[in-house]
Design an enzyme around this catalytic site. Structure first.
Site, PDB file in Angstrom:
ATOM      1  N   ASP A  10       0.898  -1.228  -0.170  1.00 15.37           N
ATOM      2  CA  ASP A  10       0.111  -0.102  -0.006  1.00 15.37           C
ATOM      3  C   ASP A  10       0.983   1.414  -0.041  1.00 15.37           C
ATOM      4  O   ASP A  10       1.048   1.915   1.081  1.00 15.37           O
ATOM      5  CB  ASP A  10      -0.991  -0.084   1.249  1.00 15.37           C
ATOM      6  CG  ASP A  10      -2.087  -1.080   1.055  1.00 15.37           C
ATOM      7  OD1 ASP A  10      -2.289  -1.334   0.037  1.00 15.37           O
ATOM      8  OD2 ASP A  10      -2.440  -2.014   2.137  1.00 15.37           O
ATOM      9  N   LYS A  32       0.788  -8.153  -2.886  1.00 17.22           N
ATOM     10  CA  LYS A  32      -0.644  -7.467  -3.128  1.00 17.22           C
ATOM     11  C   LYS A  32      -0.459  -5.930  -3.700  1.00 17.22           C
ATOM     12  O   LYS A  32       0.251  -5.115  -3.014  1.00 17.22           O
ATOM     13  CB  LYS A  32      -1.530  -7.257  -1.894  1.00 17.22           C
ATOM     14  CG  LYS A  32      -2.695  -6.564  -2.098  1.00 17.22           C
ATOM     15  CD  LYS A  32      -3.348  -5.687  -1.124  1.00 17.22           C
ATOM     16  CE  LYS A  32      -4.315  -4.678  -1.594  1.00 17.22           C
ATOM     17  NZ  LYS A  32      -4.738  -3.913  -0.339  1.00 17.22           N
ATOM     18  N   LYS A  61     -11.202  -5.193  -6.209  1.00 20.36           N
ATOM     19  CA  LYS A  61     -12.511  -5.336  -5.655  1.00 20.36           C
ATOM     20  C   LYS A  61     -13.665  -4.841  -6.574  1.00 20.36           C
ATOM     21  O   LYS A  61     -14.299  -3.875  -6.027  1.00 20.36           O
ATOM     22  CB  LYS A  61     -12.428  -4.788  -4.123  1.00 20.36           C
ATOM     23  CG  LYS A  61     -11.640  -5.287  -3.185  1.00 20.36           C
ATOM     24  CD  LYS A  61     -11.454  -4.519  -1.864  1.00 20.36           C
ATOM     25  CE  LYS A  61     -10.571  -5.251  -0.836  1.00 20.36           C
ATOM     26  NZ  LYS A  61      -9.801  -4.128  -0.056  1.00 20.36           N
ATOM     27  N   THR A  68     -20.180  -5.011 -17.197  1.00 18.29           N
ATOM     28  CA  THR A  68     -18.791  -4.140 -17.004  1.00 18.29           C
ATOM     29  C   THR A  68     -17.883  -4.893 -16.252  1.00 18.29           C
ATOM     30  O   THR A  68     -16.616  -4.720 -16.475  1.00 18.29           O
ATOM     31  CB  THR A  68     -19.304  -2.641 -15.859  1.00 18.29           C
ATOM     32  OG1 THR A  68     -20.387  -2.199 -16.677  1.00 18.29           O
ATOM     33  CG2 THR A  68     -18.132  -1.893 -15.977  1.00 18.29           C
TER      34      THR A  68
HETATM   35  O1  C5P Z   1      -2.149  -2.753   6.777  1.00 20.63           O
HETATM   36  P1  C5P Z   1      -3.076  -3.975   7.019  1.00 20.63           P
HETATM   37  O2  C5P Z   1      -2.090  -5.453   7.291  1.00 20.63           O
HETATM   38  O3  C5P Z   1      -4.094  -3.722   7.643  1.00 20.63           O
HETATM   39  O4  C5P Z   1      -3.317  -4.030   5.368  1.00 20.63           O
HETATM   40  C1  C5P Z   1      -4.446  -5.012   5.125  1.00 20.63           C
HETATM   41  C2  C5P Z   1      -4.581  -5.288   3.719  1.00 20.63           C
HETATM   42  O5  C5P Z   1      -5.468  -6.074   3.424  1.00 20.63           O
HETATM   43  C3  C5P Z   1      -4.999  -3.736   3.034  1.00 20.63           C
HETATM   44  O6  C5P Z   1      -4.085  -3.557   1.856  1.00 20.63           O
HETATM   45  C4  C5P Z   1      -6.271  -3.959   2.702  1.00 20.63           C
HETATM   46  O7  C5P Z   1      -6.752  -3.247   1.580  1.00 20.63           O
HETATM   47  C5  C5P Z   1      -6.335  -5.388   2.351  1.00 20.63           C
HETATM   48  N1  C5P Z   1      -8.001  -6.045   2.839  1.00 20.63           N
HETATM   49  C6  C5P Z   1      -8.405  -5.925   3.859  1.00 20.63           C
HETATM   50  N2  C5P Z   1      -9.602  -6.529   4.095  1.00 20.63           N
HETATM   51  C7  C5P Z   1     -10.412  -7.045   3.107  1.00 20.63           C
HETATM   52  C8  C5P Z   1      -9.784  -7.114   1.903  1.00 20.63           C
HETATM   53  C9  C5P Z   1      -8.337  -6.677   1.843  1.00 20.63           C
HETATM   54  O8  C5P Z   1      -7.703  -5.307   4.842  1.00 20.63           O
HETATM   55  N3  C5P Z   1     -11.457  -7.626   3.391  1.00 20.63           N
END
Ligand code: C5P
Length: 226
Positions: A10, A32, A61, A68
């Site tokens: 991120d 990711k 997501k 689409t």
């Molecule tokens: O920093 P952290 O470990 O909280 O990051 C979790 C990652 O997982 C983020 O990139 C977030 O967008 C992703 N994510 C999430 N919950 C979901 C799907 C994806 O936290 N259900």
């Protein structure tokens, strides 16, 4: 398919991503790429990281009408990513359009790990338990041809029970012991995620914000994979 740790990149741009990855030495973790990095750098960042030898989970997501989403997935399929996802709330016709147009591993997002059951009831207006909702969404994902779901480790067992052990549970909401939860609500450590039956863990800040990301990454792997 064995268990693995996916690092959530991120970051706002390629430069910060590459300088983070430089801290991991010769390690080539599964990465990711989410909407922040992808929206900043586009498909070029996917190619760049794939060329360095990383496997890629592209997390956009998708949630739109079936036509689409199907057409968008066809474009993402051309990027040759390993894993991608759509929102299960888009329902079966949308998920089917996605799975018909993507050759990699496709997952459905059940409920975000930042959503508490209380918020799901009071704001998303679903009057069920989190476990029931995640399990029912998992069944819909499977029926639509998806390979698994994104959920919290706390729901992994319920998913495997209802959808089978080959149906993947990819679980964010992971914190190394002692790290701040931040905006996440349904969290576990990597070793708890292993005990609960997660197939992959997605770890962001516990690795990316660590003083020593390589040690944090190795700790996650050791706890989760052994
Ligand atoms: O920093 P952290 O470990 O909280 O990051 C979790 C990652 O997982 C983020 O990139 C977030 O967008 C992703 N994510 C999430 N919950 C979901 C799907 C994806 O936290 N259900």
């Amino acid at each position: 398919m064995g268990r693995d740790v996916i690092i959530a990149c991120d970051f706002p741009n390629a430069e910060e991503t590459l300088s983070f990855l430089a801290k991991l030495g010769d390690e080539r973790p599964y990465l990711k790429i989410g909407m922040e990095l992808f929206n900043a750098e586009g498909p070029a960042i996917v190619k760049k990281l794939k060329d360095r030898g990383h496997r890629i989970f592209l997390v956009l997501k998708l949630h739109d009408i079936p036509n689409t989403v199907g057409r968008a997935m066809k474009v993402l399929d051309g990027l040759d990513v390993d894993m991608c996802n759509v929102h299960a709330a888009g329902a079966k016709a949308m998920m089917r359009a996605a799975s018909d147009n993507f050759r990699g591993t496709l997952l459905g997002v059940t409920q975000l790990t930042s959503t508490s059951e209380e918020v799901m009831r009071s704001e998303i207006l679903i009057e069920r338990t989190m476990k029931e909702v995640v399990a029912e969404y998992g069944i819909n994902c499977k029926a639509a041809g998806l390979n698994g779901v994104v959920c919290s480790p706390l729901e992994a067992a319920a998913i495997h029970e209802r959808c089978g052990h080959d149906f993947l549970t990819v679980t964010p909401g992971i914190r190394l012991e002692g790290d701040a939860a931040g905006d996440q609500k349904r969290i576990t450590t990597p070793s708890q995620a292993k005990e609960l039956g997660s197939d992959y863990i997605v770890v962001g800040r516990s690795i990316t914000a660590a003083d020593d990301p390589l040690t944090a990454y190795r700790k996650c792997r050791k706890e989760f994979i052994g």
